[in-house]
Design a protein around this motif. Sequence first.
Motif, PDB file in Angstrom:
ATOM      1  N   GLU A 195      71.998  84.194  -7.905  1.00  0.00           N
ATOM      2  CA  GLU A 195      72.717  83.304  -8.828  1.00  0.00           C
ATOM      3  C   GLU A 195      74.134  83.804  -9.063  1.00  0.00           C
ATOM      4  OE1 GLU A 195      71.741  80.472  -9.776  1.00  0.00           O
ATOM      5  OE2 GLU A 195      69.557  80.459  -9.672  1.00  0.00           O
ATOM      6  N   GLN A 235      64.601  80.468  -9.563  1.00  0.00           N
ATOM      7  CA  GLN A 235      64.988  79.549  -8.488  1.00  0.00           C
ATOM      8  C   GLN A 235      64.044  79.519  -7.282  1.00  0.00           C
ATOM      9  OE1 GLN A 235      67.350  77.278  -8.780  1.00  0.00           O
ATOM     10  NE2 GLN A 235      66.736  76.472  -6.788  1.00  0.00           N
ATOM     11  N   ARG A 245      70.797  88.486 -16.295  1.00  0.00           N
ATOM     12  CA  ARG A 245      71.976  88.614 -15.427  1.00  0.00           C
ATOM     13  C   ARG A 245      72.870  89.706 -15.986  1.00  0.00           C
ATOM     14  NH1 ARG A 245      73.084  82.151 -14.026  1.00  0.00           N
ATOM     15  NH2 ARG A 245      70.883  81.777 -13.674  1.00  0.00           N
ATOM     16  N   GLN A 300      66.199  79.593 -20.207  1.00  0.00           N
ATOM     17  CA  GLN A 300      66.514  78.316 -19.572  1.00  0.00           C
ATOM     18  C   GLN A 300      65.338  77.359 -19.687  1.00  0.00           C
ATOM     19  OE1 GLN A 300      67.310  79.038 -15.397  1.00  0.00           O
ATOM     20  NE2 GLN A 300      69.478  79.369 -15.765  1.00  0.00           N
ATOM     21  N   ASP A 340      63.849  75.297 -17.371  1.00  0.00           N
ATOM     22  CA  ASP A 340      63.974  75.293 -15.923  1.00  0.00           C
ATOM     23  C   ASP A 340      63.001  74.281 -15.349  1.00  0.00           C
ATOM     24  OD1 ASP A 340      65.064  76.513 -13.566  1.00  0.00           O
ATOM     25  OD2 ASP A 340      63.092  77.414 -13.218  1.00  0.00           O
ATOM     26  N   SER A 392      73.012  73.477 -14.806  1.00  0.00           N
ATOM     27  CA  SER A 392      73.349  72.941 -13.503  1.00  0.00           C
ATOM     28  C   SER A 392      72.118  72.928 -12.621  1.00  0.00           C
ATOM     29  CB  SER A 392      74.469  73.749 -12.863  1.00  0.00           C
ATOM     30  OG  SER A 392      74.076  75.082 -12.754  1.00  0.00           O
ATOM     31  N   GLY A 393      72.195  72.099 -11.624  1.00  0.00           N
ATOM     32  CA  GLY A 393      71.071  71.974 -10.718  1.00  0.00           C
ATOM     33  C   GLY A 393      71.518  71.304  -9.446  1.00  0.00           C
ATOM     34  N   SER A 394      70.564  71.072  -8.581  1.00  0.00           N
ATOM     35  CA  SER A 394      70.928  70.456  -7.312  1.00  0.00           C
ATOM     36  C   SER A 394      69.704  69.891  -6.617  1.00  0.00           C
ATOM     37  CB  SER A 394      71.593  71.483  -6.386  1.00  0.00           C
ATOM     38  OG  SER A 394      70.748  72.591  -6.166  1.00  0.00           O
ATOM     39  N   ARG A 444      67.837  70.341  -3.269  1.00  0.00           N
ATOM     40  CA  ARG A 444      67.812  71.551  -2.439  1.00  0.00           C
ATOM     41  C   ARG A 444      67.737  71.219  -0.955  1.00  0.00           C
ATOM     42  NH1 ARG A 444      68.723  73.691  -7.444  1.00  0.00           N
ATOM     43  NH2 ARG A 444      66.902  73.376  -8.786  1.00  0.00           N
ATOM     44  N   GLY A 489      66.107  70.104  -8.678  1.00  0.00           N
ATOM     45  CA  GLY A 489      65.839  70.412 -10.083  1.00  0.00           C
ATOM     46  C   GLY A 489      67.093  70.797 -10.815  1.00  0.00           C
ATOM     47  N   ILE A 490      66.865  71.465 -11.918  1.00  0.00           N
ATOM     48  CA  ILE A 490      67.983  71.814 -12.791  1.00  0.00           C
ATOM     49  C   ILE A 490      67.503  72.871 -13.783  1.00  0.00           C
ATOM     50  CG2 ILE A 490      67.452  70.058 -14.552  1.00  0.00           C
ATOM     51  CD1 ILE A 490      70.556  69.580 -14.706  1.00  0.00           C
ATOM     52  N   ALA A 491      68.426  73.591 -14.370  1.00  0.00           N
ATOM     53  CA  ALA A 491      68.085  74.486 -15.473  1.00  0.00           C
ATOM     54  C   ALA A 491      69.131  74.326 -16.565  1.00  0.00           C
ATOM     55  CB  ALA A 491      68.050  75.930 -14.990  1.00  0.00           C
TER      56      ALA A 491
END
Length: 626
Positions: free
Chosen positions: A182, A206, A228, A242, A244, A524-526, A528, A569-571
Amino acid sequence: MLDFLGNLERTHMCGDLRAADAGKQVVLMGWVNRRRDHGSLIFLDVRDRSGIAQVVLDKDLTPEGHLKGEQVRPEYVVAAVGKVRLRSQDAINPKMPTGEIEIEATELRVLNDTKLAPFSPSEDAIQNEEVRLKYRYIDLRRPEMQHNFKLRHEITLAIRESLSSQGFLEIETPILTKSTPEGARDFLVPSRVHPGEFFALPQSPQIFKQILMISGFDRYFQIARCFRDEDLRADRQLEFTQVDLEMSFPQQDSVFGVVEQFMKAGFAAAGIDLPIPFPRMTYDESMRRYGTDKPDLRLPGLTDVRSAFTDDALATLAIDPALPVVALRIPNVGELSRKEREDNHPLFDQKKGAKFIDDFRRLAKSFPESAVKVRELAGAADADFVIVVAGDPAHHIKASDTKFPGRLSEREINVYAAAGNFRAELAKKYADRHGAFRVTDEVVSAAATRSSATEMIEGSQAFHPMWLTDFPMFEYELASAKWVPAHHPFTAPIEADMANLKSDPASVRANCYDLAMNGLELGSGSIRIHRKDVQQQIFASLGISEEEAKARFGFFLDALEYGTPPHGGIALGLDRIVMLLAGASNLREVITFPKTAKAIDLMSEAPTAVSEQQLKELHIRVALKS
Ligand code: ASP
């Protein structure tokens, strides 16, 4: 002098008693919030999680209780036995929910005393936050903190229920795991059993959530703790939570729909009606209009003021005519002295190849028409503070000029970003003058003090969610003069742009999205990559070699080969959502035991050194230069 609890049982919570309870026999337990001694009458405000009730110790009625009342001090823990009675008209306190009643005590038990605390939970937060954090248990007793964590619970519960009702299963993933890419540093945990080997704490779930899609769970969510190792800020902690989620066979729209539902539910739990669907904007448009991908729509955006200047004027002002010329406007700041303006200059990011003009008098001397036109285009009232931001040919920075029809170049984005940062910083600094953030504070406090849990406060003016889409897949890294991934490497490119992966990385957009609100990135997410060939192609274009990919995520690449469904997905940052709804300006107000900006837990004093024995078991030697 302390009493035993004996078999006494609490019958009511202090904050729940109302006039309708008059005549009831009650047992309350809690802390002494305040004590007033009126001679033969002593008043104790007894506090528990629900609120405060006034207990009266009458010397005639309970000589023994009265005697104890003389000795108790704030924050002593007591049990009061007695009868609820209506207060006399002149003693009613309309500011207290229990202000119409009091408890006529027949007995007081002193269950515990206290050392003198460094501050009183019956007062507002003290300025010294370090002391608050060291004595966090006392700080958390403050009604404001009790409110924040009750709110956090209710929001989380509502989000859970919403996701569950939308068909998501809550599934846990490991904390002792392998590095997740990340973009931050990992926290490592040495393995005792495998000398010299380490687990990493997850920066996010993720990879596991993607594998859960390969496993056929279809819709997964988790209220997940992420770790992190990065520098802390007001909106960033080393560990955070999150919301998630991941789903199989989605389009962007399906993800947005799910999130909008649970956000609406979470806001409703806080008493605020958040209209859905949320508006959307492309990354380029957001940069052009706000100079950021997390716009705060409570303030005016940027205005293109290129047309206010002739080419000659731009040349004389040493402004790059090929780059954007924009104005930012902060309402109602009033005229600033030269000194005040200069104090603001360090807030401008010099590294973007941009410059600014904030001295309109001077501008008006050489270019009176331009000065008037800029203010006119920006819609500025007399009291508004206007600044022009433009490309600075004298500070040419390394950036890509690649330009695709209808899209912004890196260099243009830089100028917008310089304007956007300046706008955000000045907005913070002059918050009292423009007052644009006040609407949010007002809605939050109306929601916190609403009379019934079902009452909803209209939130559309106070909270401005925005979906951001069409981000670039890569960003240009100045230091290495290379295109580097702007997102984690499992983010799918937009299919139509894939042909350009090698030839024109700048043109490739990612199939990813952010949710922003009031100047914060909420998540944010995407969509995949679900095919191994595409994943390999992306690794290659990110400069991740096959060996490296294998070493880092070999298990995941293997899994991708076993019938991976399209998924995405997204978190969302739960702490940030709660922070917004609690009207707090720092995550520490909504995290029970947070770390300071110096990455320390002041209460437990972690991190600390460990014993030689522990190090030995872990096969670790500490090499510290003294
Ligand atoms: N794992 C990502 C993050 O933590 C979110 C996601 O792509 O779902 O930001």
